[in-house]
Design a protein around this motif. Structure first.
Motif, PDB file in Angstrom:
ATOM      1  N   HIS A  54       0.837  -1.203   0.000  1.00 47.87           N
ATOM      2  CA  HIS A  54       0.000   0.000   0.000  1.00 47.87           C
ATOM      3  C   HIS A  54       0.876   1.259   0.000  1.00 47.87           C
ATOM      4  N   ALA A  55       1.895   1.293   0.845  1.00 47.25           N
ATOM      5  CA  ALA A  55       2.785   2.458   0.912  1.00 47.25           C
ATOM      6  C   ALA A  55       3.515   2.649  -0.420  1.00 47.25           C
ATOM      7  N   SER A  56       3.864   1.562  -1.061  1.00 46.07           N
ATOM      8  CA  SER A  56       4.503   1.618  -2.368  1.00 46.07           C
ATOM      9  C   SER A  56       3.514   2.117  -3.424  1.00 46.07           C
ATOM     10  N   ASP A  57       2.331   1.537  -3.436  1.00 42.82           N
ATOM     11  CA  ASP A  57       1.309   1.919  -4.420  1.00 42.82           C
ATOM     12  C   ASP A  57       0.927   3.398  -4.312  1.00 42.82           C
ATOM     13  N   GLN A  58       0.886   3.914  -3.097  1.00 40.54           N
ATOM     14  CA  GLN A  58       0.552   5.328  -2.911  1.00 40.54           C
ATOM     15  C   GLN A  58       1.564   6.217  -3.639  1.00 40.54           C
ATOM     16  N   TYR A  59       2.823   5.854  -3.565  1.00 39.05           N
ATOM     17  CA  TYR A  59       3.863   6.606  -4.272  1.00 39.05           C
ATOM     18  C   TYR A  59       3.697   6.439  -5.781  1.00 39.05           C
ATOM     19  N   PHE A  60       3.517   5.198  -6.257  1.00 38.20           N
ATOM     20  CA  PHE A  60       3.449   4.941  -7.690  1.00 38.20           C
ATOM     21  C   PHE A  60       2.195   5.495  -8.346  1.00 38.20           C
ATOM     22  N   ARG A  61       1.155   5.751  -7.584  1.00 36.84           N
ATOM     23  CA  ARG A  61      -0.015   6.422  -8.163  1.00 36.84           C
ATOM     24  C   ARG A  61       0.370   7.811  -8.659  1.00 36.84           C
ATOM     25  N   ARG A  62       1.280   8.414  -7.944  1.00 33.49           N
ATOM     26  CA  ARG A  62       1.726   9.768  -8.293  1.00 33.49           C
ATOM     27  C   ARG A  62       2.864   9.759  -9.314  1.00 33.49           C
ATOM     28  N   TYR A  63       3.722   8.766  -9.225  1.00 32.13           N
ATOM     29  CA  TYR A  63       4.905   8.677 -10.094  1.00 32.13           C
ATOM     30  C   TYR A  63       5.011   7.283 -10.723  1.00 32.13           C
ATOM     31  N   PRO A  64       4.095   6.936 -11.605  1.00 32.37           N
ATOM     32  CA  PRO A  64       4.063   5.570 -12.150  1.00 32.37           C
ATOM     33  C   PRO A  64       5.310   5.176 -12.937  1.00 32.37           C
ATOM     34  N   THR A  65       5.998   6.114 -13.508  1.00 27.81           N
ATOM     35  CA  THR A  65       7.183   5.775 -14.303  1.00 27.81           C
ATOM     36  C   THR A  65       8.411   5.494 -13.436  1.00 27.81           C
ATOM     37  N   ASP A  66       8.298   5.680 -12.131  1.00 27.14           N
ATOM     38  CA  ASP A  66       9.412   5.414 -11.216  1.00 27.14           C
ATOM     39  C   ASP A  66       9.544   3.939 -10.843  1.00 27.14           C
ATOM     40  N   LYS A  67       8.567   3.125 -11.234  1.00 25.31           N
ATOM     41  CA  LYS A  67       8.608   1.702 -10.881  1.00 25.31           C
ATOM     42  C   LYS A  67       9.653   0.997 -11.738  1.00 25.31           C
ATOM     43  N   VAL A  68      10.500   0.198 -11.082  1.00 25.33           N
ATOM     44  CA  VAL A  68      11.512  -0.596 -11.792  1.00 25.33           C
ATOM     45  C   VAL A  68      11.316  -2.065 -11.439  1.00 25.33           C
ATOM     46  N   SER A  69      11.960  -2.919 -12.193  1.00 31.39           N
ATOM     47  CA  SER A  69      11.843  -4.358 -11.943  1.00 31.39           C
ATOM     48  C   SER A  69      12.559  -4.733 -10.650  1.00 31.39           C
ATOM     49  N   SER A  70      12.188  -5.888 -10.125  1.00 28.03           N
ATOM     50  CA  SER A  70      12.844  -6.400  -8.918  1.00 28.03           C
ATOM     51  C   SER A  70      14.339  -6.580  -9.153  1.00 28.03           C
ATOM     52  N   ALA A  71      14.695  -7.062 -10.328  1.00 24.66           N
ATOM     53  CA  ALA A  71      16.110  -7.246 -10.654  1.00 24.66           C
ATOM     54  C   ALA A  71      16.850  -5.907 -10.629  1.00 24.66           C
ATOM     55  N   ASP A  72      16.204  -4.855 -11.096  1.00 18.31           N
ATOM     56  CA  ASP A  72      16.839  -3.537 -11.085  1.00 18.31           C
ATOM     57  C   ASP A  72      17.020  -3.002  -9.671  1.00 18.31           C
ATOM     58  N   VAL A  73      16.099  -3.331  -8.777  1.00 16.59           N
ATOM     59  CA  VAL A  73      16.238  -2.909  -7.377  1.00 16.59           C
ATOM     60  C   VAL A  73      17.528  -3.493  -6.794  1.00 16.59           C
ATOM     61  N   VAL A  74      17.783  -4.750  -7.093  1.00 16.52           N
ATOM     62  CA  VAL A  74      19.009  -5.397  -6.617  1.00 16.52           C
ATOM     63  C   VAL A  74      20.218  -4.860  -7.380  1.00 16.52           C
ATOM     64  N   ARG A  75      20.103  -4.750  -8.682  1.00 13.21           N
ATOM     65  CA  ARG A  75      21.214  -4.284  -9.519  1.00 13.21           C
ATOM     66  C   ARG A  75      21.666  -2.876  -9.122  1.00 13.21           C
ATOM     67  N   LYS A  76      20.709  -2.031  -8.755  1.00 15.12           N
ATOM     68  CA  LYS A  76      21.037  -0.660  -8.340  1.00 15.12           C
ATOM     69  C   LYS A  76      21.639  -0.610  -6.934  1.00 15.12           C
ATOM     70  N   GLY A  77      21.594  -1.747  -6.229  1.00 11.81           N
ATOM     71  CA  GLY A  77      22.161  -1.802  -4.886  1.00 11.81           C
ATOM     72  C   GLY A  77      21.232  -1.264  -3.810  1.00 11.81           C
ATOM     73  N   TRP A  78      19.944  -1.135  -4.132  1.00 12.45           N
ATOM     74  CA  TRP A  78      18.976  -0.636  -3.153  1.00 12.45           C
ATOM     75  C   TRP A  78      18.711  -1.665  -2.068  1.00 12.45           C
ATOM     76  N   VAL A  79      18.883  -2.939  -2.399  1.00  9.03           N
ATOM     77  CA  VAL A  79      18.898  -4.034  -1.423  1.00  9.03           C
ATOM     78  C   VAL A  79      20.037  -4.960  -1.819  1.00  9.03           C
ATOM     79  N   SER A  80      20.565  -5.681  -0.848  1.00  9.66           N
ATOM     80  CA  SER A  80      21.708  -6.535  -1.158  1.00  9.66           C
ATOM     81  C   SER A  80      21.289  -7.855  -1.797  1.00  9.66           C
TER      82      SER A  80
END
Length: 96
Positions: A54-80
């Protein structure tokens, strides 16, 4: 800030969102991490998972183009990694 400090901060924000203390992600990184955390926690902690999504969806309702793939989240180093994210959050959220 060290990588461990950064991870600790990300986990703290995820934990806060999973408890309902945070109702919307503050930026692209956090929204994508919340979304990924919701997915990895879905089977173990379904209520917390819904809150994170829900907290994620609230953000993406406003900025839908900011969503990236799960692989990109890891690739960008946002999670290990997904297993570490799941395990660390599970430890923080389950009552001892």
């Amino acid at each position: 800030m060290t990588a461990r400090d950064d991870e600790r901060n990300v986990l703290a924000r995820c934990a806060a969102a999973s408890r309902g203390d945070v109702t919307v992600a503050i930026d692209q990184r956090e929204a994508n991490v919340f979304r990924l955390a919701a997915m990895v926690l879905q089977s173990r902690l379904p209520v917390e998972s819904v809150r994170l999504m829900h907290a994620s969806d609230q953000y993406f309702r406003r900025y839908p183009t900011d969503k990236v793939s799960s692989a990109d989240v890891v690739r960008k180093g946002w999670v290990s990694g997904l297993p570490r994210l799941r395990d660390m959050l599970t430890m923080q959220l389950r009552p001892h």
